[in-house]
Motif scaffolding. Structure first.
Motif, PDB file in Angstrom:
ATOM      1  N   ASP A 197       0.843  -1.191   0.000  1.00 39.17           N
ATOM      2  CA  ASP A 197       0.000   0.000   0.000  1.00 39.17           C
ATOM      3  C   ASP A 197       0.879   1.242   0.000  1.00 39.17           C
ATOM      4  OD1 ASP A 197      -1.944   1.889   0.222  1.00 39.17           O
ATOM      5  OD2 ASP A 197      -2.645   1.284   2.213  1.00 39.17           O
ATOM      6  N   MET A 198       0.801   2.019  -1.069  1.00 37.31           N
ATOM      7  CA  MET A 198       1.624   3.222  -1.190  1.00 37.31           C
ATOM      8  C   MET A 198       0.923   4.469  -0.638  1.00 37.31           C
ATOM      9  SD  MET A 198       4.400   2.060  -2.522  1.00 37.31           S
ATOM     10  CE  MET A 198       5.276   3.553  -3.026  1.00 37.31           C
ATOM     11  N   GLY A 199      -0.318   4.318  -0.152  1.00 36.89           N
ATOM     12  CA  GLY A 199      -1.044   5.471   0.368  1.00 36.89           C
ATOM     13  C   GLY A 199      -2.036   6.010  -0.635  1.00 36.89           C
ATOM     14  N   VAL A 200      -2.691   7.125  -0.276  1.00 37.38           N
ATOM     15  CA  VAL A 200      -3.766   7.668  -1.093  1.00 37.38           C
ATOM     16  C   VAL A 200      -3.236   8.378  -2.338  1.00 37.38           C
ATOM     17  CG1 VAL A 200      -5.674   9.316  -1.140  1.00 37.38           C
ATOM     18  CG2 VAL A 200      -5.331   7.881   0.864  1.00 37.38           C
ATOM     19  N   LEU A 201      -2.194   9.180  -2.189  1.00 38.24           N
ATOM     20  CA  LEU A 201      -1.726  10.012  -3.298  1.00 38.24           C
ATOM     21  C   LEU A 201      -0.694   9.326  -4.189  1.00 38.24           C
ATOM     22  CD1 LEU A 201      -1.310  13.616  -1.853  1.00 38.24           C
ATOM     23  CD2 LEU A 201      -3.161  12.710  -3.245  1.00 38.24           C
ATOM     24  N   VAL A 202       0.018   8.347  -3.648  1.00 41.47           N
ATOM     25  CA  VAL A 202       1.130   7.740  -4.385  1.00 41.47           C
ATOM     26  C   VAL A 202       0.600   6.569  -5.221  1.00 41.47           C
ATOM     27  CG1 VAL A 202       3.394   6.671  -4.190  1.00 41.47           C
ATOM     28  CG2 VAL A 202       2.690   8.417  -2.534  1.00 41.47           C
ATOM     29  N   PRO A 203       0.941   6.521  -6.505  1.00 38.98           N
ATOM     30  CA  PRO A 203       0.418   5.451  -7.366  1.00 38.98           C
ATOM     31  C   PRO A 203       0.785   4.051  -6.876  1.00 38.98           C
ATOM     32  CG  PRO A 203       1.384   7.194  -8.691  1.00 38.98           C
ATOM     33  CD  PRO A 203       1.738   7.493  -7.262  1.00 38.98           C
ATOM     34  N   ASP A 204      -0.190   3.159  -6.843  1.00 30.74           N
ATOM     35  CA  ASP A 204       0.051   1.777  -6.428  1.00 30.74           C
ATOM     36  C   ASP A 204       0.888   1.014  -7.448  1.00 30.74           C
ATOM     37  OD1 ASP A 204      -1.264   1.903  -4.004  1.00 30.74           O
ATOM     38  OD2 ASP A 204      -3.212   1.345  -4.843  1.00 30.74           O
ATOM     39  N   ALA A 205       1.070   1.584  -8.641  1.00 29.97           N
ATOM     40  CA  ALA A 205       1.853   0.914  -9.678  1.00 29.97           C
ATOM     41  C   ALA A 205       3.357   1.025  -9.434  1.00 29.97           C
ATOM     42  CB  ALA A 205       1.511   1.501 -11.049  1.00 29.97           C
ATOM     43  N   ILE A 206       3.776   1.826  -8.476  1.00 29.90           N
ATOM     44  CA  ILE A 206       5.213   2.036  -8.270  1.00 29.90           C
ATOM     45  C   ILE A 206       5.950   0.743  -7.901  1.00 29.90           C
ATOM     46  CG2 ILE A 206       6.892   3.145  -6.723  1.00 29.90           C
ATOM     47  CD1 ILE A 206       5.299   5.707  -7.001  1.00 29.90           C
ATOM     48  N   PRO A 207       5.438  -0.106  -7.013  1.00 30.45           N
ATOM     49  CA  PRO A 207       6.155  -1.370  -6.764  1.00 30.45           C
ATOM     50  C   PRO A 207       6.328  -2.218  -8.019  1.00 30.45           C
ATOM     51  CG  PRO A 207       4.580  -0.951  -5.009  1.00 30.45           C
ATOM     52  CD  PRO A 207       4.307   0.072  -6.065  1.00 30.45           C
ATOM     53  N   GLU A 208       5.297  -2.291  -8.863  1.00 31.13           N
ATOM     54  CA  GLU A 208       5.421  -3.052 -10.101  1.00 31.13           C
ATOM     55  C   GLU A 208       6.441  -2.404 -11.028  1.00 31.13           C
ATOM     56  OE1 GLU A 208       4.850  -5.971 -13.004  1.00 31.13           O
ATOM     57  OE2 GLU A 208       4.446  -5.894 -10.847  1.00 31.13           O
ATOM     58  N   MET A 209       6.481  -1.070 -11.051  1.00 29.82           N
ATOM     59  CA  MET A 209       7.489  -0.366 -11.834  1.00 29.82           C
ATOM     60  C   MET A 209       8.888  -0.730 -11.345  1.00 29.82           C
ATOM     61  SD  MET A 209       8.244   3.743 -12.045  1.00 29.82           S
ATOM     62  CE  MET A 209       9.149   3.680 -10.477  1.00 29.82           C
ATOM     63  N   LEU A 210       9.074  -0.717 -10.018  1.00 29.25           N
ATOM     64  CA  LEU A 210      10.384  -1.058  -9.454  1.00 29.25           C
ATOM     65  C   LEU A 210      10.775  -2.488  -9.823  1.00 29.25           C
ATOM     66  CD1 LEU A 210      12.786  -0.339  -7.620  1.00 29.25           C
ATOM     67  CD2 LEU A 210      11.433  -1.181  -5.674  1.00 29.25           C
ATOM     68  N   ARG A 211       9.821  -3.393  -9.792  1.00 28.63           N
ATOM     69  CA  ARG A 211      10.104  -4.784 -10.143  1.00 28.63           C
ATOM     70  C   ARG A 211      10.592  -4.894 -11.593  1.00 28.63           C
ATOM     71  NH1 ARG A 211       8.157  -8.630  -6.892  1.00 28.63           N
ATOM     72  NH2 ARG A 211       6.427  -7.290  -6.234  1.00 28.63           N
ATOM     73  N   LYS A 212       9.895  -4.198 -12.486  1.00 29.88           N
ATOM     74  CA  LYS A 212      10.272  -4.226 -13.900  1.00 29.88           C
ATOM     75  C   LYS A 212      11.620  -3.545 -14.121  1.00 29.88           C
ATOM     76  CE  LYS A 212       5.579  -4.409 -15.850  1.00 29.88           C
ATOM     77  NZ  LYS A 212       5.743  -5.584 -16.722  1.00 29.88           N
ATOM     78  N   MET A 213      11.887  -2.461 -13.394  1.00 32.16           N
ATOM     79  CA  MET A 213      13.179  -1.796 -13.506  1.00 32.16           C
ATOM     80  C   MET A 213      14.308  -2.745 -13.105  1.00 32.16           C
ATOM     81  SD  MET A 213      12.263   1.929 -11.815  1.00 32.16           S
ATOM     82  CE  MET A 213      13.885   2.665 -12.063  1.00 32.16           C
ATOM     83  N   ALA A 214      14.096  -3.472 -12.007  1.00 31.58           N
ATOM     84  CA  ALA A 214      15.129  -4.375 -11.498  1.00 31.58           C
ATOM     85  C   ALA A 214      15.422  -5.496 -12.480  1.00 31.58           C
ATOM     86  CB  ALA A 214      14.691  -4.943 -10.149  1.00 31.58           C
ATOM     87  N   GLU A 215      14.415  -5.905 -13.223  1.00 30.76           N
ATOM     88  CA  GLU A 215      14.584  -7.006 -14.181  1.00 30.76           C
ATOM     89  C   GLU A 215      15.147  -6.549 -15.523  1.00 30.76           C
ATOM     90  OE1 GLU A 215      10.621  -8.468 -14.380  1.00 30.76           O
ATOM     91  OE2 GLU A 215      10.726  -9.548 -12.455  1.00 30.76           O
ATOM     92  N   SER A 216      15.254  -5.237 -15.721  1.00 28.28           N
ATOM     93  CA  SER A 216      15.658  -4.700 -17.021  1.00 28.28           C
ATOM     94  C   SER A 216      17.160  -4.463 -17.105  1.00 28.28           C
ATOM     95  CB  SER A 216      14.923  -3.390 -17.297  1.00 28.28           C
ATOM     96  OG  SER A 216      15.438  -2.339 -16.498  1.00 28.28           O
ATOM     97  N   ARG A 217      17.685  -4.505 -18.311  1.00 23.01           N
ATOM     98  CA  ARG A 217      19.078  -4.139 -18.559  1.00 23.01           C
ATOM     99  C   ARG A 217      19.255  -2.630 -18.445  1.00 23.01           C
ATOM    100  NH1 ARG A 217      20.975  -5.671 -24.107  1.00 23.01           N
ATOM    101  NH2 ARG A 217      23.023  -5.167 -23.227  1.00 23.01           N
ATOM    102  N   ARG A 218      18.200  -1.875 -18.755  1.00 25.84           N
ATOM    103  CA  ARG A 218      18.298  -0.418 -18.809  1.00 25.84           C
ATOM    104  C   ARG A 218      18.481   0.190 -17.419  1.00 25.84           C
ATOM    105  NH1 ARG A 218      17.615   2.983 -22.854  1.00 25.84           N
ATOM    106  NH2 ARG A 218      16.925   5.133 -22.545  1.00 25.84           N
ATOM    107  N   PHE A 219      17.760  -0.347 -16.431  1.00 28.33           N
ATOM    108  CA  PHE A 219      17.763   0.259 -15.100  1.00 28.33           C
ATOM    109  C   PHE A 219      18.393  -0.611 -14.019  1.00 28.33           C
ATOM    110  CE2 PHE A 219      14.208   2.267 -17.323  1.00 28.33           C
ATOM    111  CZ  PHE A 219      14.397   3.611 -17.039  1.00 28.33           C
ATOM    112  N   GLY A 220      18.469  -1.920 -14.239  1.00 27.41           N
ATOM    113  CA  GLY A 220      18.861  -2.833 -13.172  1.00 27.41           C
ATOM    114  C   GLY A 220      20.218  -2.564 -12.558  1.00 27.41           C
ATOM    115  N   ASP A 221      21.180  -2.118 -13.367  1.00 29.07           N
ATOM    116  CA  ASP A 221      22.531  -1.876 -12.864  1.00 29.07           C
ATOM    117  C   ASP A 221      22.767  -0.430 -12.427  1.00 29.07           C
ATOM    118  OD1 ASP A 221      23.421  -4.507 -13.190  1.00 29.07           O
ATOM    119  OD2 ASP A 221      23.868  -4.174 -15.311  1.00 29.07           O
ATOM    120  N   MET A 222      21.767   0.415 -12.556  1.00 33.85           N
ATOM    121  CA  MET A 222      21.943   1.796 -12.100  1.00 33.85           C
ATOM    122  C   MET A 222      22.224   1.805 -10.595  1.00 33.85           C
ATOM    123  SD  MET A 222      19.097   4.089 -14.133  1.00 33.85           S
ATOM    124  CE  MET A 222      19.176   4.290 -15.923  1.00 33.85           C
ATOM    125  N   GLY A 223      23.132   2.674 -10.160  1.00 29.62           N
ATOM    126  CA  GLY A 223      23.488   2.732  -8.748  1.00 29.62           C
ATOM    127  C   GLY A 223      22.624   3.723  -7.986  1.00 29.62           C
TER     128      GLY A 223
END
Length: 391
Positions: A70-96
């Motif tokens: 639960d990200m709260g009322v104002l924060v999009p609930d899609a953010i955890p799924e976004m983070l998951r996809k970022m972690a699995e990607s070559r584009r964002f996964g290795d970013m520090g």
């Protein structure tokens, strides 16, 4: 239509060496600072950067498998799924990830959070968190209308200087969504001149504007051509107060205020689907809200803001989620608190709430009409496409 999550599916396998950093990447990194990386990503000067995929793994380990985050009322609930996809990607996964800060003082109405992202192309993106679920963070947004500087803005400028010292030879990108966009611009303007020269771009993603005198500052003029303001077609938040003259308008699949959600912005390839201007009703709503704010002195605005949050806090809630969870009790307490206000303040508060409600209602109706027109329905007269609408 496609959104940020679709973009990660489409282009997540392309590194920045294969496809340069773009405006969609900017919004993704602006949204990732809403994740609580406390205890995972070190504060400024306190340790080495953590690969994004490693930080994501540690974050998700805090929750049971299948548990809804639960990200709260104002924060999009899609953010955890976004983070998951970022972690699995070559584009964002290795970013520090580094320099994570998360400050909240509910009594003083102060909220600030930020994150530094080593993008992998030799630059560092400073992501400023926007308004979160706390009443303190929401109050600070309203304080922008009357204070020359709010605490989060001061902290943003200090944070930028501190991160710049930690990365002395890196070019910088600054960005944020909602209040985070305002903080990014403010930090870019008020950071030391030597740091400002290292800034490539400042991204304000539907961030509120500034007081009149801010845009005339010589520091702002030096940075002005590097500030990119992006707003959805029915923006209200991003058009509040004075704004940079040039801004990009993007299409959204939501209606009214819900277009503030960056996950509703439409993506085509490596960019947003853009329109020529905000809708007619967004423009009129913006003018009406600005006109009302300008009828008050800064002192009157401050009194109004304090009164409004006294009423909201009367329920004992600390977050919007608290208010939503026990709305019946909250309304009763707020009505009692309203009775304690003087008539002028109470009337002003009711008028403001009426303006916001009516603006959102009209924007929603306009959006329904527009969407129905796209599907071929008639509303008594031919509708122009959004890109053909007049301001």
């Amino acid at each position: 239509m496609a959104n940020l999550l679709d973009y990660l599916d489409w282009r997540g396998d392309l590194t920045l060496a294969q496809a340069p950093f773009n405006e969609v990447d900017n919004l993704i990194l602006a949204e990732v600072s809403f994740v609580d990386f406390g205890g995972i990503v070190p504060p400024p000067g306190m340790g080495e950067s953590v690969p994004l995929r490693t930080a994501a793994e540690a974050f998700f380990a805090r929750f049971s498998q299948g548990e809804k985050i639960d990200m709260g009322v104002l924060v999009p609930d899609a953010i955890p799924e976004m983070l998951r996809k970022m972690a699995e990607s070559r584009r964002f996964g290795d970013m520090g990830l580094n320099c994570f800060v998360d400050w909240l003082d509910a009594e003083r109405g102060e909220q600030f959070a930020a994150l530094a992202v080593e993008t992998g192309d030799g630059r560092v993106y400073l992501s400023f968190r926007g308004t979160d679920d706390t009443l303190a963070g929401w109050k600070e947004d309203f304080d922008l209308s009357w204070l020359p500087e709010v605490p989060a803005q001061k902290k943003a400028a200090q944070y930028t200087a501190e991160v710049a010292r930690q990365y002395p030879r890196r070019r910088l990108l600054l960005g944020g969504h909602s209040k985070g966009g305002n903080l990014a611009v403010y930090a870019g303007v008020y950071c030391p001149a030597a740091v400002q020269r290292r800034i490539d771009t400042v991204w304000s993603n539907d961030g509120p504007g500034f007081r009149d005198d801010f845009l005339d500052l010589p520091q702002h003029r030096r940075l002005g051509d590097r500030i990119v303001s992006i707003v959805p077609k029915s923006s209200v938040v991003g058009m509040l107060l004075e704004h940079e003259e040039d801004y990009t308008v993007v299409d959204s699949d939501q209606l009214g205020f819900l277009q503030h959600d960056g996950f509703s912005w439409q993506v085509m390839g490596d960019h947003f689907l853009t329109l020529r201007q905000v809708t007619r009703q967004a423009h009129l709503s913006d003018l009406e809200l600005r006109a009302w704010v300008r009828t008050m002195t800064p002192e009157q605005r401050g009194k109004f803001v304090e009164a409004m949050f006294t009423v909201l806090s009367a329920s004992g809630a600390a977050t919007l989620t608290d208010l939503k969870a026990d709305s019946f009790k909250a309304v009763g307490a707020m009505v009692r608190a309203m009775k304690d206000l003087d008539k002028e303040t109470r009337d002003g508060l009711l008028k403001f709430m009426g303006l916001l409600f009516r603006s959102n209602l009209l924007l929603t109706l306009e959006g329904i009409q527009e969407e129905s027109g796209k599907r071929g329905f008639r509303w008594g007269r031919k509708r122009h496409r959004p890109e053909e609408e007049e301001a």
